[in-house]
Design an enzyme around this catalytic site. Structure first.
Site, PDB file in Angstrom:
ATOM      1  N   ALA A  83     -47.836 -57.053 -34.828  1.00 36.21           N
ATOM      2  CA  ALA A  83     -49.050 -57.382 -34.073  1.00 36.21           C
ATOM      3  C   ALA A  83     -48.891 -56.877 -32.652  1.00 36.21           C
ATOM      4  O   ALA A  83     -47.803 -56.955 -32.079  1.00 36.21           O
ATOM      5  CB  ALA A  83     -49.256 -58.884 -34.057  1.00 36.21           C
ATOM      6  N   ASP A  84     -49.964 -56.371 -32.073  1.00 37.01           N
ATOM      7  CA  ASP A  84     -49.914 -56.056 -30.654  1.00 37.01           C
ATOM      8  C   ASP A  84     -49.608 -57.363 -29.904  1.00 37.01           C
ATOM      9  O   ASP A  84     -49.845 -58.460 -30.419  1.00 37.01           O
ATOM     10  CB  ASP A  84     -51.249 -55.457 -30.190  1.00 37.01           C
ATOM     11  CG  ASP A  84     -51.086 -54.659 -28.893  1.00 37.01           C
ATOM     12  OD1 ASP A  84     -50.049 -54.810 -28.220  1.00 37.01           O
ATOM     13  OD2 ASP A  84     -51.993 -53.883 -28.553  1.00 37.01           O
ATOM     14  N   CYS A  85     -49.074 -57.224 -28.708  1.00 36.98           N
ATOM     15  CA  CYS A  85     -48.525 -58.405 -28.035  1.00 36.98           C
ATOM     16  C   CYS A  85     -49.591 -59.463 -27.764  1.00 36.98           C
ATOM     17  O   CYS A  85     -50.635 -59.163 -27.168  1.00 36.98           O
ATOM     18  CB  CYS A  85     -47.809 -57.977 -26.765  1.00 36.98           C
ATOM     19  SG  CYS A  85     -46.398 -56.939 -27.173  1.00 36.98           S
TER      20      CYS A  85
END
Ligand SMILES: *[C@@H]1O[C@H](CO)[C@@H](O)[C@H](O)[C@H]1NC(C)=O
Ligand SMILES: *[C@@H]1O[C@H](CO)[C@@H](O)[C@H](O)[C@H]1NC(C)=O
Ligand SMILES: *[C@@H]1O[C@H](CO)[C@@H](O)[C@H](O)[C@H]1NC(C)=O
Length: 788
Positions: A299-301
């Site tokens: 997942a993107d941050c």
């Protein structure tokens, strides 16, 4: 990447100063050994466990390891900073590492601060400039060099992970996008080829041992930071099935299917209401099922946290964690999933099997990186060390890439190249003339060297007078303009180094204007008015700039676009200006005029809508005026291109196509009642059928002089009309070759009708029309017919 990754302009500058100061200090060989498991000398003995048995598959080994973990230990592995499991001899691991255009410190695992260790790494040009070379061998070699440097850094104990969250292969949909600079541009075919080449280079060619693990991000349709009050964390993108299928998804598909990337990162974007990291159809059905991802989904941050907070998609943290893991997410960037996974299981929202699946995917990648095979310094990459970082061949590759990308936009009366003996004095004016930060853009580490344009110019001309003329790219003041006019009037030749910086375009920041920022335009005009002869304007920027004022001003003799050119960028620019390199770069994005900014950035549609005045996007669909077109770029030489068929097969009879359809049902479909057009579904033709339809075409390229140089030939496909959302034209291939003066080369293009002649219907299905199609190189066309 990330909320936490976004550097404010201030931190950026501080880091840059450190970066510029860090010369490539030779590192000692006796650094901390890298962490590993399953060896006689690993921290805790893990020998004897099945997960240490190299004869088993990575998945089987990973499953064994996961079966030995307690529920609490499992939950702890679900974030980018994974703790060790000492009782099993499993070391801690940092998943988040960045290497967009060279090893970067924007992640957590790569370090350049060891006093006697490696202090710098090769900084290649920002991706958009490398893309302008239209050369996948170059992209492969850049990926390979970065991968080698990552392995080397790991071997000397300065990398806590080898999972790299690069490349960024989102489509550069809107010229204002702050991260467009990180991408290979607006065209899905270019982005796809870039993805494949870069990933293959980064991961290496050994199928049983990854050099590093690459991650294609951000799936999908992510290309907005912050525009008119709409931020990336809460943006709900309305995307048509047609645009998703033929524009936003192809680079990710190629990355996984052909590049064999071992990771895909899901974006913040909620596409049609569903956050990408909660989208089972995308992550599980498409990426893992359809494309066959062998690896993990990251997942993107904070992308999971925002599902509850910014997006209000999930009512509680446990719901956000459950919906993403069940959709196919394997790891979070951040600690949100680590914190809430156990409660999600206890509340019955998440099954332990979902966690086990994620962990098996994660540990399998760590196995494939060779971290469970004893001391990694004994494996096939074990000999890489400090001497391989900032190695001479990597430095020269950084120079080569910058030179190959630079695009010559204007050259009135063949003003360039300059004869160095005729340039007794020069003025270098502008905020980007001597700014190391403008070389390395974003996602950077300390570069091995930092050759600014001023420094490059000084290697050719003894007397160079320098004036920034602006405090920074946004702020030029009137007093400086007066000074600049004085400096300009006193020199033989005037070079203006203008453009953008991370102040205007960066992660978290989109532009609001396409013009040169602040008073730059006024400064250029004033200086051009005072100079003895037409000035040379060099633009350092990621995204396109509306420089029509300079395009039409005869006092601006030449214009060069040099992107953010990396550590050797200033030398590359000087070599082009003085003719030691013949420019061959071509724009990988359309340069729109300022009036394009009236289009809402949030309107995701690629296709134009003439009824409402919506102009469409990219060379494939945009119907308005341009400043410079996609693919534009001049050379010091004249090249001619001729399209030839190497077979005489220009008509595919229905029997050919039906043969290709093998045993399948006939699938010729009528477009609609009363319509003359009909098509075949590509799915129905099938893999073998598509193979049978392939044929070669040749482009004969000749360099008519006066200089040797590299040239890229671009081949497009045109349909007889643009109805039903057919593109005006579509790039289907490109090949580049260095040619001596007078030399001719035949460049072979392998044409696959299923891939290159197909179009995507509004319902997202891929079809090949019967009737005419036109292969195009410049304005030469060859008609290819599919008979009904
Ligand atoms: C992999 O690449 C290296 C370096 O480019 C080359 O020496 C080696 O032969 C290649 N191995 C395979 C299996 O292709
Ligand atoms: C690939 O890696 C495996 C495992 O380390 C090794 O045994 C093999 O020799 C490597 N192959 C090549 C061509 O380097
Ligand atoms: C194409 O046709 C020409 C003339 O009919 C013939 O001379 C040539 O050999 C053919 N080429 C191929 C590749 O079949």
């Amino acid at each position: 990447m990330a909320a936490m990754a976004s550097s404010s302009a201030l931190t950026l500058l501080v880091l840059t100063l450190t970066a510029a100061a860090a010369a490539a200090a030779p590192a000692t060989a006796s650094s901390t050994p890298p962490p590993f498991s399953c060896g006689p000398s690993s921290a805790e003995s893990s020998e004897g466990y099945a997960f240490c048995d190299a004869a088993l598959s990575p998945a089987a080994r990973a499953a064994d390891l996961v079966s030995r973990l307690t529920p609490a230990e499992k939950a702890a592995q679900l974030g980018d900073q994974a703790p060790g499991v000492p009782r099993l001899g499993v070391p801690a691991y940092k998943w988040w590492n960045e290497a967009l255009h060279g090893l970067a410190t924007s992640g957590r695992g790569l370090h350049f601060d060891a006093p006697a260790g490696v202090r710098a790494a090769t900084s290649f040009p920002q991706v958009l400039l490398a893309a302008a070379a239209f050369d996948d061998d170059l992209w492969f070699r850049i990926g390979q060099a970065i991968g080698r440097e990552a392995r080397a850094l790991f071997n000397v104990g300065q990398a806590e992970g080898l999972t790299i969250w690069s490349p960024n292969v989102n489509i550069f949909r809107d010229p204002r996008w702050g991260r467009g600079q990180e991408t290979p541009g607006e065209d899905p075919a270019v982005a796809s080829r870039y993805a494949v080449a870069f990933v293959r280079g980064l991961q290496g060619n050994n199928t049983s041992l990854l050099q590093t693990s690459a991650c294609c991000k951000h799936a999908t349709a992510y290309d907005l930071e912050d525009w008119d009050g709409v931020a990336r964390y809460s943006f709900v993108a309305r995307v048509t099935a047609q645009d998703l299928e033929d524009t936003f998804n192809p680079p990710f598909r190629s990355c996984v299917v052909d590049g064999k990337a071992s990771c895909v990162m899901c974006a913040y974007t909620a596409v049609n209401g569903v956050p990408s990291c909660a989208n089972a159809d995308l992550l599980t059905a498409t990426v893992r099922g359809g494309w066959g991802l062998d690896g993990y989904v990251a997942a993107d941050c904070d992308a999971v946290a925002i599902m509850r907070d910014a997006q209000r998609y999930a009512p509680s943290p446990e719901d956000a964690v459950a919906v993403s893991l069940k959709a196919g997410l394997d790891i979070d960037c951040g600690s949100y999933v680590q914190q809430h996974a156990t409660a999600a299981i206890q509340e019955g929202k998440l099954a332990e099997q979902d966690v086990d699946r994620a962990l098996t995917n994660l540990f399998a990648v760590r196995m494939r990186l060779g971290h469970f095979d004893g001391d990694p310094r004994a494996n096939v990459y074990g000999a890489l060390g400090a001497a391989d970082i900032c190695a001479p061949e990597h430095r020269s590759l950084a120079l080569e890439a910058a030179q190959d990308g630079i695009v010559l936009l204007k050259n009135d009366g063949g003003m360039l190249p300059l004869d160095r003996t005729a340039v007794a004095s020069a003025a270098a004016i502008g905020p980007n003339a001597d700014d190391g930060a403008a070389l390395i853009a974003n996602y950077f580490g300390p570069p091995c060297e930092s050759v600014t344009p001023l420094k490059g110019l000084r290697s050719y001309v003894g007397d160079v007078r320098f004036l920034a003329g602006c405090t920074n790219s946004a702020a030029c003041d009137v007093a400086a303009t007066d000074q600049a006019v004085a400096v300009a009037g006193s020199a033989d030749y005037v070079f203006l180094f203008m453009g953008l910086s991370q102040r205007q375009e960066s992660e978290g920041k989109d532009r609001t204007s396409l013009l040169l920022p602040g008073m730059q335009q006024r400064l250029v005009a004033a200086v051009a008015g005072a100079a003895k002869r037409p000035v040379i304007l060099v633009l350092l920027s990621g995204g396109p700039v509306d420089v029509s004022f300079a395009q039409s001003d005869p006092k601006v003799g030449a214009i060069l676009w040099a992107g953010y050119p990396g550590q050797a960028g200033g030398l590359a620019i000087a070599r082009v200006l003085f003719g030691d390199h013949n420019p061959g770069g071509r724009l990988p994005v359309t340069w729109y005029p300022e009036e394009f900014t009236k289009v809402p950035m949030t309107d995701m549609r690629m296709r134009a809508d003439p009824a409402t005045g919506y102009p469409g996007r990219s060379y494939r669909f945009y119907q308005g005026d341009t400043v410079y077109k996609f693919g534009y770029g001049l050379s010091y030489s004249t090249f001619s291109r001729r399209l030839m068929s190497s077979t005489n097969k220009t008509t595919f009879s229905s029997t050919t196509v039906l043969d290709a359809l093998s045993s399948r049902e006939t699938t010729l479909t009528e477009e609609e009642e009363g319509s003359a057009s009909s098509y075949y579904h590509v799915d129905d033709i099938g893999t073998d059928g598509c193979e049978q339809l392939k044929f070669p075409a040749t482009v004969e390229v000749k360099n008519h002089g006066p200089m040797d140089g590299k040239h890229s030939a671009l081949m497009f496909l045109r349909w007889p009309n643009t109805e039903g959302g057919r593109p005006a034209r579509q790039l289907i291939g490109f090949r580049s070759r260095h040619l001596k003066v007078g030399e001719t080369a035949s460049l072979r293009f392998d044409i696959s009708p299923c891939e290159h002649f197909s179009r995507v219907r509004e319902d997202g299905r891929k079809v090949i029309d019967t009737g005419s199609h036109f292969l195009m190189v410049d304005d030469h066309e060859m008609e290819i017919k599919f008979e009904a």
